[in-house]
Design a protein around this motif. Sequence first.
Motif, short mmCIF file in Angstrom:
data_model
loop_
_atom_site.label_atom_id
_atom_site.label_comp_id
_atom_site.label_asym_id
_atom_site.label_seq_id
_atom_site.Cartn_x
_atom_site.Cartn_y
_atom_site.Cartn_z
N ILE A 14 0.84 -1.21 0.00
CA ILE A 14 0.00 0.00 0.00
C ILE A 14 0.87 1.26 0.00
N ILE A 15 1.87 1.30 0.88
CA ILE A 15 2.77 2.46 0.93
C ILE A 15 3.52 2.61 -0.38
N ARG A 16 4.08 1.50 -0.87
CA ARG A 16 4.91 1.55 -2.07
C ARG A 16 4.10 1.97 -3.29
N ASN A 17 2.90 1.41 -3.46
CA ASN A 17 2.10 1.75 -4.64
C ASN A 17 1.56 3.17 -4.58
N THR A 18 1.26 3.64 -3.37
CA THR A 18 0.84 5.04 -3.23
C THR A 18 1.97 5.97 -3.65
N TYR A 19 3.16 5.66 -3.16
CA TYR A 19 4.35 6.46 -3.47
C TYR A 19 4.65 6.43 -4.98
N ILE A 20 4.65 5.24 -5.55
CA ILE A 20 4.95 5.10 -6.98
C ILE A 20 3.86 5.72 -7.84
N GLY A 21 2.59 5.49 -7.45
CA GLY A 21 1.47 5.99 -8.24
C GLY A 21 1.47 7.50 -8.35
N ILE A 22 1.70 8.18 -7.22
CA ILE A 22 1.71 9.65 -7.24
C ILE A 22 2.94 10.18 -7.96
N ASN A 23 4.10 9.57 -7.73
CA ASN A 23 5.34 10.05 -8.35
C ASN A 23 5.39 9.78 -9.85
N SER A 24 4.58 8.84 -10.33
CA SER A 24 4.62 8.50 -11.75
C SER A 24 3.70 9.38 -12.60
N ILE A 25 2.94 10.28 -11.96
CA ILE A 25 2.06 11.20 -12.70
C ILE A 25 2.93 12.19 -13.48
N ASN A 26 2.55 12.45 -14.71
CA ASN A 26 3.28 13.38 -15.56
C ASN A 26 3.44 14.73 -14.87
N PRO A 27 4.67 15.20 -14.67
CA PRO A 27 4.90 16.49 -13.99
C PRO A 27 4.15 17.65 -14.65
N ALA A 28 3.92 17.57 -15.96
CA ALA A 28 3.22 18.64 -16.66
C ALA A 28 1.79 18.81 -16.14
N ILE A 29 1.17 17.67 -15.76
CA ILE A 29 -0.19 17.73 -15.22
C ILE A 29 -0.19 18.44 -13.88
N LYS A 30 0.79 18.12 -13.05
CA LYS A 30 0.90 18.78 -11.75
C LYS A 30 1.15 20.28 -11.92
N GLU A 31 2.04 20.62 -12.85
CA GLU A 31 2.36 22.02 -13.09
C GLU A 31 1.14 22.78 -13.60
N ALA A 32 0.31 22.11 -14.41
CA ALA A 32 -0.92 22.74 -14.90
C ALA A 32 -1.87 23.05 -13.75
N GLY A 33 -1.96 22.11 -12.82
CA GLY A 33 -2.81 22.32 -11.65
C GLY A 33 -2.32 23.48 -10.80
N ILE A 34 -1.01 23.53 -10.59
CA ILE A 34 -0.43 24.62 -9.80
C ILE A 34 -0.66 25.95 -10.52
N GLY A 35 -0.53 25.92 -11.88
CA GLY A 35 -0.75 27.13 -12.66
C GLY A 35 -2.19 27.62 -12.57
N MET A 36 -3.13 26.71 -12.33
CA MET A 36 -4.54 27.10 -12.17
C MET A 36 -4.83 27.61 -10.78
N GLY A 37 -3.80 27.64 -9.92
CA GLY A 37 -3.97 28.19 -8.57
C GLY A 37 -4.35 27.16 -7.52
N MET A 38 -4.20 25.89 -7.82
CA MET A 38 -4.54 24.85 -6.84
C MET A 38 -3.54 24.84 -5.69
N THR A 39 -4.06 24.65 -4.48
CA THR A 39 -3.18 24.44 -3.33
C THR A 39 -2.66 23.01 -3.38
N ASP A 40 -1.70 22.70 -2.51
CA ASP A 40 -1.15 21.34 -2.48
C ASP A 40 -2.23 20.32 -2.14
N GLN A 41 -3.12 20.68 -1.22
CA GLN A 41 -4.20 19.78 -0.83
C GLN A 41 -5.18 19.55 -1.99
N GLU A 42 -5.52 20.62 -2.69
CA GLU A 42 -6.42 20.50 -3.83
C GLU A 42 -5.78 19.67 -4.94
#
Length: 508
Positions: A94-122
């Motif tokens: 559970i720990i390992r797959n959570t860690y791998i699953g989140i880290n394997s998301i395309n960084p561009a998607i995360k950056e797009a979310g941050i660019g839209m003004g999302m907080t870390d929690q959002e």
Amino acid sequence: MFVLQYSSEILLHSVEHLILVAIALLIAISIGLPVGIFITRQPKFAPPILGLANAIQTIPSLAIFGFLISVPFLGGIGKNPAIVALTLYALLPIIRNTYIGINSINPAIKEAGIGMGMTDQELLLKVEIPLALPVILAGVRVATVISVGIATIAAAIGGGGLGVFIFRGISTVNNELILAGAIPSALIALSADFGLGLLEKNLTNQTGHKGKFNRQIAIFSGIITLIIVGLIAVNYQQKPATIIIGSKNFTEQVILGEILAQHIENHTKLKVDRKFNLGGTFIAHEAVKAGKIAGYVEYTGTSFTSILKEKPINNSEIVYQKTKEYYDKKLKLAVMKPLGFENTFAMIIRGEDAKKMQIKTLSEVGKYSQQMKAGFGYEFLERADGYPGLSKTYGLKFANIKQMELGLMYQALKEKKVDFIAANSTDGLIPVLNLVILEDDKKYFPPYEAVPIFNQEILQKYPELTATINQLGGKISTTDIQKMNYQVDNQSQPVEKVVSEWLKSKKI
């Protein structure tokens, strides 16, 4: 016929098994998911946390169960330590797959979310977890299958579940009982794996449809919650038992535990919960000492050498009195009247081998030992009255020694996987398999009188127990216990029925 005879018991233990797995998984998810998320935010903690979770996976389950017996609150015997152990084993995927699953998301998607003004929690709740959920669910899927398998070991510490059948089947060399535990366990694992696999596939295909996705998650979570609550309600609908009777992990011990339980129920108003097949001597001893069980049946020679750490002697009265005095003053345990028979270690070979080599005693087998393979239980290899002293006394030097469960030794001897085993003199399989007990001609082994051992605090709380248990003193002959062992081991009769008929025959 077998399925009909044991159908209610199979259902009961299947429910127990499901409850153990479900509770452990809920706790593991509650811990593992936040920890997995935490190490994605704090990568420097990832190596030690994942390393610790990996290390836990390498520890044998029985070792964890044994360690937990003496741990307050979380330990003891029964469901608590079983759930703790299962939770620990479920954490890594559970720990390992959570860690791998989140880290394997395309960084561009995360950056797009941050660019839209999302907080870390959002960003976490609206982007990362939904996208990583199929991978996280794959970890839960692996954890579930692992937990279903390991949960069978819970029976060794009185945790219940389908392992009860497996341990009973091993100790009686009864394949039907083994399958009664193994098949439902396998079906549960396969069903869970298939169901979670479908959900994982469905989520992978539909994570882009947010509304439908959220509704499916809500429905699935609701169904799982209802099932778990229902299982727990069914399991705990009866009032808890007043006292607990335990036993060690072989047929005779289960029979003796059932004799104590039925006799108490027949002659007092107390209810009895049975926690049988509790591993070896030390697990049962620690359980009664800690008050996790009210009592169980021990053998005086075992207590004298393994608990008191005394050298073996042959005087049964001295062994009994010294054991009784030590238990009373040092351990606050009561040693009751001997039940009437002695079960010593039996060094056994096949009848055909005894005839071929013309041997009857342990002294005579010494010159052949280098050509023989031996099979011993784990406890026998370590005990003061076990193999180290026996080999020294008789000059035994076997070609190979295999460590195995007590119940497997007869099957191994029968199939010529081993040539020499250390078992019990009252076992019902000895005459059936045409085996020969070698005479202990140098009187190495101490006396092993069967005696009930009870926790003194529990006896003080229920004073009627002392007189009730002592009614059994001297009532069980060697012939009686051999017959009961035979009925269970070879005729596959239920222990409860065998004990009930014996009690009626003795009019106790």
